[in-house]
Motif scaffolding. Structure first.
Motif, PDB file in Angstrom:
ATOM      1  N   VAL A   1      91.360 -20.448 -32.428  1.00 13.01           N
ATOM      2  CA  VAL A   1      91.731 -21.723 -31.806  1.00 13.01           C
ATOM      3  C   VAL A   1      92.633 -21.431 -30.617  1.00 13.01           C
ATOM      4  O   VAL A   1      93.698 -20.821 -30.762  1.00 13.01           O
ATOM      5  CB  VAL A   1      92.461 -22.634 -32.810  1.00 13.01           C
ATOM      6  N   ILE A   2      92.196 -21.853 -29.434  1.00 10.15           N
ATOM      7  CA  ILE A   2      92.926 -21.628 -28.186  1.00 10.15           C
ATOM      8  C   ILE A   2      93.471 -22.964 -27.706  1.00 10.15           C
ATOM      9  O   ILE A   2      92.720 -23.840 -27.272  1.00 10.15           O
ATOM     10  CB  ILE A   2      92.013 -20.998 -27.120  1.00 10.15           C
ATOM     11  N   LYS A   3      94.772 -23.136 -27.814  1.00  7.35           N
ATOM     12  CA  LYS A   3      95.407 -24.413 -27.481  1.00  7.35           C
ATOM     13  C   LYS A   3      96.308 -24.250 -26.265  1.00  7.35           C
ATOM     14  O   LYS A   3      97.332 -23.563 -26.325  1.00  7.35           O
ATOM     15  CB  LYS A   3      96.235 -24.920 -28.660  1.00  7.35           C
ATOM     16  N   PRO A   4      95.945 -24.874 -25.133  1.00  6.23           N
ATOM     17  CA  PRO A   4      96.803 -24.794 -23.945  1.00  6.23           C
ATOM     18  C   PRO A   4      98.146 -25.464 -24.204  1.00  6.23           C
ATOM     19  O   PRO A   4      98.250 -26.401 -24.984  1.00  6.23           O
ATOM     20  CB  PRO A   4      95.995 -25.558 -22.883  1.00  6.23           C
ATOM     21  N   LYS A   5      99.158 -24.967 -23.558  1.00  8.49           N
ATOM     22  CA  LYS A   5     100.492 -25.528 -23.713  1.00  8.49           C
ATOM     23  C   LYS A   5     100.520 -26.965 -23.208  1.00  8.49           C
ATOM     24  O   LYS A   5     100.102 -27.259 -22.093  1.00  8.49           O
ATOM     25  CB  LYS A   5     101.503 -24.673 -22.936  1.00  8.49           C
ATOM     26  N   ASP A   6     100.995 -27.891 -24.055  1.00 11.63           N
ATOM     27  CA  ASP A   6     101.151 -29.314 -23.699  1.00 11.63           C
ATOM     28  C   ASP A   6      99.829 -29.971 -23.310  1.00 11.63           C
ATOM     29  O   ASP A   6      99.783 -30.844 -22.435  1.00 11.63           O
ATOM     30  CB  ASP A   6     102.160 -29.490 -22.550  1.00 11.63           C
ATOM     31  N   ASP A   7      98.720 -29.533 -23.904  1.00 15.04           N
ATOM     32  CA  ASP A   7      97.419 -30.148 -23.591  1.00 15.04           C
ATOM     33  C   ASP A   7      96.581 -30.216 -24.856  1.00 15.04           C
ATOM     34  O   ASP A   7      95.804 -29.320 -25.157  1.00 15.04           O
ATOM     35  CB  ASP A   7      96.699 -29.341 -22.510  1.00 15.04           C
ATOM     36  N   GLU A   8      96.727 -31.289 -25.599  1.00 12.56           N
ATOM     37  CA  GLU A   8      96.001 -31.445 -26.857  1.00 12.56           C
ATOM     38  C   GLU A   8      94.501 -31.576 -26.648  1.00 12.56           C
ATOM     39  O   GLU A   8      93.710 -31.273 -27.541  1.00 12.56           O
ATOM     40  CB  GLU A   8      96.525 -32.683 -27.599  1.00 12.56           C
ATOM     41  N   CYS A   9      94.095 -32.069 -25.465  1.00  8.70           N
ATOM     42  CA  CYS A   9      92.665 -32.312 -25.213  1.00  8.70           C
ATOM     43  C   CYS A   9      91.922 -31.061 -24.768  1.00  8.70           C
ATOM     44  O   CYS A   9      90.700 -31.060 -24.704  1.00  8.70           O
ATOM     45  CB  CYS A   9      92.500 -33.402 -24.145  1.00  8.70           C
ATOM     46  N   GLY A  10      92.672 -30.011 -24.450  1.00  9.23           N
ATOM     47  CA  GLY A  10      92.016 -28.813 -23.926  1.00  9.23           C
ATOM     48  C   GLY A  10      91.800 -27.731 -24.956  1.00  9.23           C
ATOM     49  O   GLY A  10      91.526 -26.581 -24.592  1.00  9.23           O
ATOM     50  N   VAL A  11      91.885 -28.084 -26.237  1.00 14.41           N
ATOM     51  CA  VAL A  11      91.737 -27.088 -27.295  1.00 14.41           C
ATOM     52  C   VAL A  11      90.297 -26.581 -27.365  1.00 14.41           C
ATOM     53  O   VAL A  11      89.341 -27.364 -27.325  1.00 14.41           O
ATOM     54  CB  VAL A  11      92.158 -27.676 -28.661  1.00 14.41           C
ATOM     55  N   LYS A  12      90.153 -25.261 -27.485  1.00 15.76           N
ATOM     56  CA  LYS A  12      88.838 -24.640 -27.631  1.00 15.76           C
ATOM     57  C   LYS A  12      88.814 -23.801 -28.902  1.00 15.76           C
ATOM     58  O   LYS A  12      89.839 -23.273 -29.324  1.00 15.76           O
ATOM     59  CB  LYS A  12      88.513 -23.765 -26.418  1.00 15.76           C
ATOM     60  N   GLN A  13      87.629 -23.667 -29.477  1.00 11.82           N
ATOM     61  CA  GLN A  13      87.457 -22.833 -30.654  1.00 11.82           C
ATOM     62  C   GLN A  13      86.286 -21.872 -30.432  1.00 11.82           C
ATOM     63  O   GLN A  13      85.238 -22.288 -29.924  1.00 11.82           O
ATOM     64  CB  GLN A  13      87.205 -23.681 -31.900  1.00 11.82           C
ATOM     65  N   VAL A  14      86.489 -20.620 -30.805  1.00 12.37           N
ATOM     66  CA  VAL A  14      85.461 -19.595 -30.637  1.00 12.37           C
ATOM     67  C   VAL A  14      85.297 -18.849 -31.960  1.00 12.37           C
ATOM     68  O   VAL A  14      86.290 -18.425 -32.554  1.00 12.37           O
ATOM     69  CB  VAL A  14      85.847 -18.587 -29.536  1.00 12.37           C
ATOM     70  N   PRO A  15      84.066 -18.697 -32.455  1.00 11.89           N
ATOM     71  CA  PRO A  15      83.873 -17.920 -33.689  1.00 11.89           C
ATOM     72  C   PRO A  15      84.379 -16.492 -33.517  1.00 11.89           C
ATOM     73  O   PRO A  15      83.982 -15.790 -32.576  1.00 11.89           O
ATOM     74  CB  PRO A  15      82.355 -17.946 -33.899  1.00 11.89           C
ATOM     75  N   ILE A  16      85.249 -16.065 -34.401  1.00 10.91           N
ATOM     76  CA  ILE A  16      85.825 -14.726 -34.282  1.00 10.91           C
ATOM     77  C   ILE A  16      84.749 -13.649 -34.413  1.00 10.91           C
ATOM     78  O   ILE A  16      84.832 -12.596 -33.768  1.00 10.91           O
ATOM     79  CB  ILE A  16      86.936 -14.540 -35.335  1.00 10.91           C
ATOM     80  N   GLU A  17      83.712 -13.911 -35.190  1.00 13.58           N
ATOM     81  CA  GLU A  17      82.651 -12.919 -35.365  1.00 13.58           C
ATOM     82  C   GLU A  17      81.880 -12.665 -34.077  1.00 13.58           C
ATOM     83  O   GLU A  17      81.177 -11.659 -33.961  1.00 13.58           O
ATOM     84  CB  GLU A  17      81.687 -13.367 -36.458  1.00 13.58           C
ATOM     85  N   ASP A  18      82.004 -13.572 -33.093  1.00 12.20           N
ATOM     86  CA  ASP A  18      81.328 -13.386 -31.811  1.00 12.20           C
ATOM     87  C   ASP A  18      82.141 -12.547 -30.836  1.00 12.20           C
ATOM     88  O   ASP A  18      81.648 -12.212 -29.755  1.00 12.20           O
ATOM     89  CB  ASP A  18      81.039 -14.749 -31.165  1.00 12.20           C
ATOM     90  N   LEU A  19      83.390 -12.255 -31.176  1.00  6.84           N
ATOM     91  CA  LEU A  19      84.289 -11.623 -30.221  1.00  6.84           C
ATOM     92  C   LEU A  19      84.299 -10.108 -30.362  1.00  6.84           C
ATOM     93  O   LEU A  19      84.211  -9.570 -31.463  1.00  6.84           O
ATOM     94  CB  LEU A  19      85.718 -12.154 -30.407  1.00  6.84           C
ATOM     95  N   GLY A  20      84.422  -9.447 -29.235  1.00 11.85           N
ATOM     96  CA  GLY A  20      84.615  -8.007 -29.222  1.00 11.85           C
ATOM     97  C   GLY A  20      85.961  -7.643 -28.623  1.00 11.85           C
ATOM     98  O   GLY A  20      86.588  -6.664 -29.016  1.00 11.85           O
TER      99      GLY A  20
END
Length: 297
Positions: A22-41
């Motif tokens: 979960v990637i949450k920008p500082k002071d921006d609740e609407c800009g949260v992104k989620q990326v499956p960890i199994e997809d990451l290298g």
């Protein structure tokens, strides 16, 4: 499976939920992104105000994701290393530690030959003279006792970037681009070694009391010309400074094609092939390391 790389270049908080980063920008609740960890290298953290939770670091580590931390100069400084990535890790550690000096010399012989071969091929690919290196890569001796690697380097750099070029970490561009590319490559090779149940602190040729990953420095040698090619093209386009776009282009190299004898795979996967062949060599089940070869199109 082809993995993804994520750059963190702004102030965010990183956490984990349902095996999603979960990637949450500082002071921006609407800009949260989620990326499956199994997809990451790779997750490369540049921004100095990034916050990351311990569960997120553990989840990335458990999935053998290279978590790279950059310093204030935006250059990679350290990385998170998983100490339990392979079900036969103890067995492979023992085989690695007990490897004889002749075995290490044979391994270094193959690494040097593969590196010089790719340097030669890159020069030919770029329309330059690779003949001297093509001759040097034949009959490399055990342990490279006559230092063909060093001889090749002097020829290679002058041919690649011109007679005035001097390769040094602190020298003029494009050395800064090469430094960044090699650091990213080093992280990828370290990840591949850990995934193969090997410990990167036990090197073959590279030895330095302040170097935590000498085996990665050994195994990345034949892959360095791939970085050199990207940097050569960038430098010829007038690029001398590292910025977000340039770094992104260099990191994309990890997902470009590398050609092995019977198969073509993205470099990230190709590195795992090479590291797996090293583990097999230590175990005595093969006598040949598996490295890609730069092809002349």
């Amino acid at each position: 499976m082809l993995k993804r790389a994520i750059y963190i270049t702004s102030a965010v908080s990183l956490s984990v939920k349902s095996n999603q980063l979960v990637i949450k920008p500082k002071d921006d609740e609407c800009g949260v992104k989620q990326v499956p960890i199994e997809d990451l290298g790779f997750v490369i953290i540049e921004h100095q105000q990034t916050m990351i939770t311990i569960p997120a670091m553990n989840a990335l580590s458990d999935n053998n994701v290279s978590l790279v931390f950059c310093g204030q100069n935006m250059m990679p400084r350290s990385m998170l290393m998983n100490l339990d990535t392979c079900s036969v890790q103890g067995e492979r550690y023992r085989a690695q530690i007990e490897a004889s000096v002749p075995t290490k010399k044979q391994l270094w012989q193959q690494i040097v030959a593969a590196k010089i071969r790719n340097q030669s091929q890159l020069l030919y690919k770029l329309g330059k003279n690779g003949q001297k290196l093509a001759q040097l890569c034949t009959n490399v001796k055990s342990g490279d006792v006559d230092n063909r690697e060093g001889i090749a380097a002097k020829i290679y750099w002058k041919e690649l970037f011109g007679p005035d070029f001097y390769r040094s970490r602190d020298a003029m561009p494009p050395n800064n681009l090469l430094n960044y590319g090699y650091t990213i490559l080093r992280a990828a090779v370290t990840r591949g070694l850990m995934g193969s149940g090997l410990f990167p602190a036990f090197g073959l040729f590279h030895r330095n009391r302040s170097n935590a990953f000498p085996l990665a420095d050994d195994m990345m040698e034949p892959y360095r010309p791939y970085v050199d090619e990207v940097v050569y093209r960038l430098y010829n386009e007038g690029v001398e400074e590292l910025n977000k776009d340039v770094k992104s282009q260099i990191v994309k190299l990890l997902f470009s094609d590398t050609c092995f004898k019977n198969v073509t795979r993205p470099m990230d996967i190709g590195i795992t092939y090479s590291c797996a062949s090293l583990a097999k060599f230590f175990a005595g089940s093969t006598k040949k390391l598996n490295f890609p070869e730069i092809r002349i199109e």
